[in-house]
Write an enzyme that holds these catalytic residues in place. Structure first.
Site, mmCIF file in Angstrom:
data_model
loop_
_atom_site.group_PDB
_atom_site.id
_atom_site.type_symbol
_atom_site.label_atom_id
_atom_site.label_comp_id
_atom_site.label_asym_id
_atom_site.label_seq_id
_atom_site.Cartn_x
_atom_site.Cartn_y
_atom_site.Cartn_z
ATOM 1 N N LYS A 87 10.109 -5.144 -4.607
ATOM 2 C CA LYS A 87 8.998 -5.875 -4.078
ATOM 3 C C LYS A 87 9.509 -6.249 -2.762
ATOM 4 C CE LYS A 87 6.840 -7.338 -8.472
ATOM 5 N NZ LYS A 87 6.475 -8.396 -9.354
ATOM 6 N N GLU A 119 -4.833 -5.917 -11.770
ATOM 7 C CA GLU A 119 -4.082 -4.834 -11.062
ATOM 8 C C GLU A 119 -5.069 -3.480 -11.507
ATOM 9 O OE1 GLU A 119 -0.082 -5.135 -12.288
ATOM 10 O OE2 GLU A 119 0.448 -6.657 -10.856
#
Length: 434
Positions: A343, A205
């Site tokens: 999400k 990430e």
């Protein structure tokens, strides 16, 4: 003219070099939308099913040709002829077509790719930005970013159990300035790591993955970086964790086993000791948010954690809620957590995603719109964060184009909104006693 005439999916690669789906939707008018689907590394066991091929001779079994075929040969046939603006009807039709509780037949990745592409095609048809199409005239709040500048757990090879160490620039006056705060701290952190002879390679990430001596070493190094960049910890910038506790929870022994990531000699904690440890960190450092502090099935632990820390710290359920209104509803009733991570691929359609955000807000919970560790250049979540006035977004560090794409889209949106744009900063944590 807004009728869907064609739907087409192809296999593309995500930020980890693994296959994922890209879906295109076309209309009679020529309006067009494209959606790309992210993928997680640490996934909740209750998430909607990401359909993979399982053919070990191709992409190690991670191919998505089955999902591609489901879009091109099953879903396309079902939704061609729909008005592209009827998002709910199209999403519900795909859910019914799948017919399983977890989208295991067609694949949540197939369904989500279509859902995103439909929304983008509708916005294109109406000639308005995606955030305006999804959110309407009251769209105005730019999200406070959670910037994951240290990667641990399943997102890196660093010997730290917690998966993410984040900075939150709550003291900035605008999103643009918040992004600057974050970038300056990120570069200050890199200098500190280099001075200590630590790794400055980045994880999935975009955060660094150094071999710290432990959690506290990581936090104190971040605090040093905040100060080195000229900001005040606990005022300008706060810190957050994604513990991803399910990744090191031992179900048989019912303990949180830090040795899985930190090696021999690391702590092994009961649920009560895990809560004590998190409270100790909160009391010692300027921490404002903790995600998945307890295992996804440890409902008693979640309730106890919320009773202990829920008034002073945002407690976010990710694997715990999996963007699912059934789990969120139970959590609200039982007093577990005070925030939900959103999400889109955990649930599989935009309609269900928006349902979860609405339920959270009605209950006084915050909603944090989030990326996945396996991302693409698709920036839809930036538009969703603004469209829903969610107030918070988690989309990685200040490196890797798959992360920066979302930040850059938010900069564009802030520019487009002009004087209407609001950056809430600390006010985004509206359910805490500050």
């Amino acid at each position: 003219m807004s009728i869907i005439t064609d739907v087409y999916a192809r296999e593309v690669l995500d930020s980890r070099g693994n296959p994922t789906l890209e879906v295109e939707v076309y209309t009679e008018s020529g309006a067009f939308g494209r959606g790309m689907v992210p993928s997680g590394a640490s996934t909740g066991e209750h998430e909607a099913v990401e359909l993979r091929d399982g053919d070990k001779s191709r992409y190690g079994g991670l191919g998505t040709q089955k999902a591609v075929d489901n879009v091109n040969n099953v879903i396309a046939e079902a939704i061609i002829g729909y008005d592209v603006r009827d998002q709910q009807a199209i999403d519900r039709a795909m859910i019914a077509l799948d017919g399983t509780p977890n989208k295991g037949k067609l694949g949540a990745n197939a369904i989500l790719g279509v859902s995103i592409a439909v929304a983008r095609a509708a916005a294109d048809y109406l000639e308005i930005p995606l955030y305006s199409y999804l959110g309407g005239f009251n769209t105005k709040v730019l999200p406070t970013p959670m910037m994951n500048i240290i990667n641990g757990g399943s997102h890196s090879d660093a010997p730290i159990a917690f998966q993410e160490f984040m900075i939150l620039p709550v003291g900035a006056p605008t999103f643009k300035e918040a992004l600057r705060y974050g970038a300056e701290i990120f570069h200050a952190l890199k200098k500190i790591l280099k001075s200590r002879g630590l790794e400055t390679a980045v994880g999935d990430e975009g955060g660094f993955a150094p071999r710290f001596e432990g959690t506290e070493d990581g936090v104190e190094t971040i605090i040093a970086a905040i100060e080195a960049a000229g900001y005040v910890p606990g005022k300008d910038v706060f810190i957050g964790f994604d513990c991803a506790s399910s990744e090191f929870y031992d179900k048989e022994r019912k303990v949180y086993d830090y040795t899985k990531f930190e090696g021999e000699g690391a702590a092994v904690r009961t649920a009560a000791e895990q809560i004590d440890y998190l409270e100790e960190l909160v009391n010692k450092y300027p921490i404002i948010t903790i995600e998945d502090g307890m295992d996804e099935n440890d409902w008693d632990g979640w309730k106890a954690l919320t009773e202990r820390l829920g008034k002073k710290v945002q407690l976010v359920g990710d694997d715990f809620f999996v963007t699912n209104t059934d789990y969120l509803s139970r959590g609200i009733k039982e007093g577990c957590a005070n925030s939900i991570l959103i999400k889109v691929n955990q649930i599989g359609t935009l309609t269900e995603t928006f349902d979860a955000i609405e339920m959270a807000k009605e209950a006084g919970y915050t909603a944090v719109v989030s990326h996945r560790s396996g991302e693409t250049e698709d920036s839809t979540i930036a538009d969703i964060a603004v469209a829903t006035n969610a107030g918070q977004i988690k989309t990685g560090s200040l490196s890797r184009t798959d992360r920066i794409a979302k930040y850059n889209q938010l900069l564009r949106i802030e520019d487009q909104l002009g004087e209407v744009a609001q950056y809430k900063g600390l006010q985004a944590f509206y359910n805490l006693k500050k």
